[in-house]
Design an enzyme around this catalytic site. Sequence first.
Site, PDB file in Angstrom:
ATOM      1  N   ARG A  90     -45.505  55.048 -19.875  1.00  0.00           N
ATOM      2  CA  ARG A  90     -46.948  55.969 -19.070  1.00  0.00           C
ATOM      3  C   ARG A  90     -48.181  55.396 -19.440  1.00  0.00           C
ATOM      4  O   ARG A  90     -48.816  55.249 -19.321  1.00  0.00           O
ATOM      5  CB  ARG A  90     -47.555  57.398 -19.334  1.00  0.00           C
ATOM      6  CG  ARG A  90     -48.188  58.510 -18.726  1.00  0.00           C
ATOM      7  CD  ARG A  90     -48.064  59.086 -19.668  1.00  0.00           C
ATOM      8  NE  ARG A  90     -49.066  60.071 -19.010  1.00  0.00           N
ATOM      9  CZ  ARG A  90     -49.820  60.890 -18.464  1.00  0.00           C
ATOM     10  NH1 ARG A  90     -48.593  62.049 -19.865  1.00  0.00           N
ATOM     11  NH2 ARG A  90     -50.764  62.020 -18.274  1.00  0.00           N
ATOM     12  N   ASN A 144     -42.994  63.059 -11.539  1.00  0.00           N
ATOM     13  CA  ASN A 144     -43.601  62.346 -10.755  1.00  0.00           C
ATOM     14  C   ASN A 144     -42.743  61.401 -10.774  1.00  0.00           C
ATOM     15  O   ASN A 144     -41.943  60.372 -11.322  1.00  0.00           O
ATOM     16  CB  ASN A 144     -44.804  62.614 -11.889  1.00  0.00           C
ATOM     17  CG  ASN A 144     -45.298  64.038 -11.433  1.00  0.00           C
ATOM     18  OD1 ASN A 144     -45.141  64.497 -10.418  1.00  0.00           O
ATOM     19  ND2 ASN A 144     -46.320  64.404 -12.473  1.00  0.00           N
ATOM     20  N   CYS A 164     -44.268  70.436  -7.470  1.00  0.00           N
ATOM     21  CA  CYS A 164     -45.785  70.400  -8.489  1.00  0.00           C
ATOM     22  C   CYS A 164     -46.790  71.525  -8.405  1.00  0.00           C
ATOM     23  O   CYS A 164     -46.925  72.865  -8.679  1.00  0.00           O
ATOM     24  CB  CYS A 164     -46.827  69.497  -7.126  1.00  0.00           C
ATOM     25  SG  CYS A 164     -48.356  68.746  -8.359  1.00  0.00           S
ATOM     26  N   HIS A 194     -49.657  65.396  -5.065  1.00  0.00           N
ATOM     27  CA  HIS A 194     -51.220  65.052  -5.256  1.00  0.00           C
ATOM     28  C   HIS A 194     -51.867  64.500  -4.589  1.00  0.00           C
ATOM     29  O   HIS A 194     -53.070  63.198  -4.915  1.00  0.00           O
ATOM     30  CB  HIS A 194     -50.744  63.673  -6.326  1.00  0.00           C
ATOM     31  CG  HIS A 194     -50.115  64.506  -7.963  1.00  0.00           C
ATOM     32  ND1 HIS A 194     -50.058  63.713  -9.364  1.00  0.00           N
ATOM     33  CD2 HIS A 194     -49.877  65.486  -8.484  1.00  0.00           C
ATOM     34  CE1 HIS A 194     -48.879  64.020 -10.345  1.00  0.00           C
ATOM     35  NE2 HIS A 194     -49.239  65.260  -9.669  1.00  0.00           N
ATOM     36  N   TYR A 244     -56.793  65.162  -7.784  1.00  0.00           N
ATOM     37  CA  TYR A 244     -56.019  63.948  -7.934  1.00  0.00           C
ATOM     38  C   TYR A 244     -57.208  62.594  -6.652  1.00  0.00           C
ATOM     39  O   TYR A 244     -56.612  61.214  -6.498  1.00  0.00           O
ATOM     40  CB  TYR A 244     -54.675  63.836  -7.318  1.00  0.00           C
ATOM     41  CG  TYR A 244     -53.939  63.912  -8.598  1.00  0.00           C
ATOM     42  CD1 TYR A 244     -53.493  63.118  -9.445  1.00  0.00           C
ATOM     43  CD2 TYR A 244     -54.068  65.505  -8.817  1.00  0.00           C
ATOM     44  CE1 TYR A 244     -52.641  63.852 -10.460  1.00  0.00           C
ATOM     45  CE2 TYR A 244     -52.365  65.981  -9.479  1.00  0.00           C
ATOM     46  CZ  TYR A 244     -52.465  64.346 -10.794  1.00  0.00           C
ATOM     47  OH  TYR A 244     -51.792  65.767 -12.181  1.00  0.00           O
TER      48      TYR A 244
END
Length: 421
Positions: A90, A144, A164, A194, A244
């Site tokens: 990440r 995700n 989500c 998102h 987002y």
Amino acid sequence: MKLAVVGGGSTYTPELIDGFARLRDTLPVEELVLVDPAADRLELVGGLARRIFAKQDHAGKITTTTDLDAGVAGADAVLLQLRVGGQAARNKDETWPLECGCVGQETTGAGGLAKALRTVPVVLDIAERVRRTNPDAWIIDFTNPVGIVTRALLQAGHKAVGLCNVAIGFQRKFARLLDVNPSEVHLDHVGLNHLTWELGVRLGGPDGENVLPKLLAEHGDVIADDLHMPRRLVDRLGVVPSYYLRYFYAHDEVVRELGTKPSRAAEVAAMEKELLAMYGDPALDTKPELLAKRGGAFYSEAAVDLAASLLGGGGSPVQVVNTYNNGTLPFLPDDAVIEVQAQVDHGGATPLAVPALDPLYAGLIANVTAYEDLALEAALRGGRDRVFKALLAHPLIGQYDYAEGLTDRLIAHNREHLAWA
């Protein structure tokens, strides 16, 4: 009822356990299996999970295992919350795109594509193993990028629904501002995972009074501050975009900000170290307050509600989920995965009708859906050209020199997770 959580060694898991304990009348779990290859983390998380159940007098049994096949065998539902490559991967997703002047984020843009390429093959392998041991099990995906992962699962014929926490977060926030019970708040939530907008906030049910204009008039400053967007933008839109959307509406500003501070992954890694130390304390029998800063707020409530409805229990009949479009948004193919309110029961999720979308939103949804088509193709079949085309199609990139540079970096940073590379 038996549930399995793949990625059960996550520091998120005590949030989920707390929800199972508190909401046991909605979802009566008899056996919960936490599955994770990281045995050391699993021992810490599993110990706290058992203490939470004991503290709240939950009679359910919690077991842990590193053996995926054994863990999912006989499960009525399997929850996926894994992170291929961990926080280290990440951290890369959030940093190398900045070298090309593009936003670094783990679920959208180039970083989001990298996560999809790492994740889709692993999730599909897990789902096939679930199907072999228990073909009737539901798969609830919280991994995700949820839209792409859920689409991969559905296209492979699995019984899957994506989840989500953005929608339930808005529901709880609006309920506080309106001083009503969250169950009274229903959202006209439309878009892709998102990439969503709240077109209406209704009291009492999907057909109730739309109080969004009142919310924006009376609490617009609070809402805009939470989104990190200017109040004037929210007022001009007349809807509430997901936070987002800031990556799209203020891309260059976000890139500048990200270049001046540590990545979110670095912050989370430090937080996880502290959380795991807490989880090892045999006196701890509640989820610690620090967990609220980890992210995933209200995940447990959303997961319990969805699992209860899919398994024929007492879940809410209408929930915001990720599922096939099937004509709901007429400008998208039927097999696109959208995030909207849906009727949920033991047969799955059926999207409710949504109002015609303004081109401002429909255009971006269509663009990102096209990117997701290409991203899934790259995840399933591999190849540098497929990666390049997906990046070129993404509205946060869209220039060939950016796409070329990002393609090289993506492959270099993810080679160990890409069999074709």
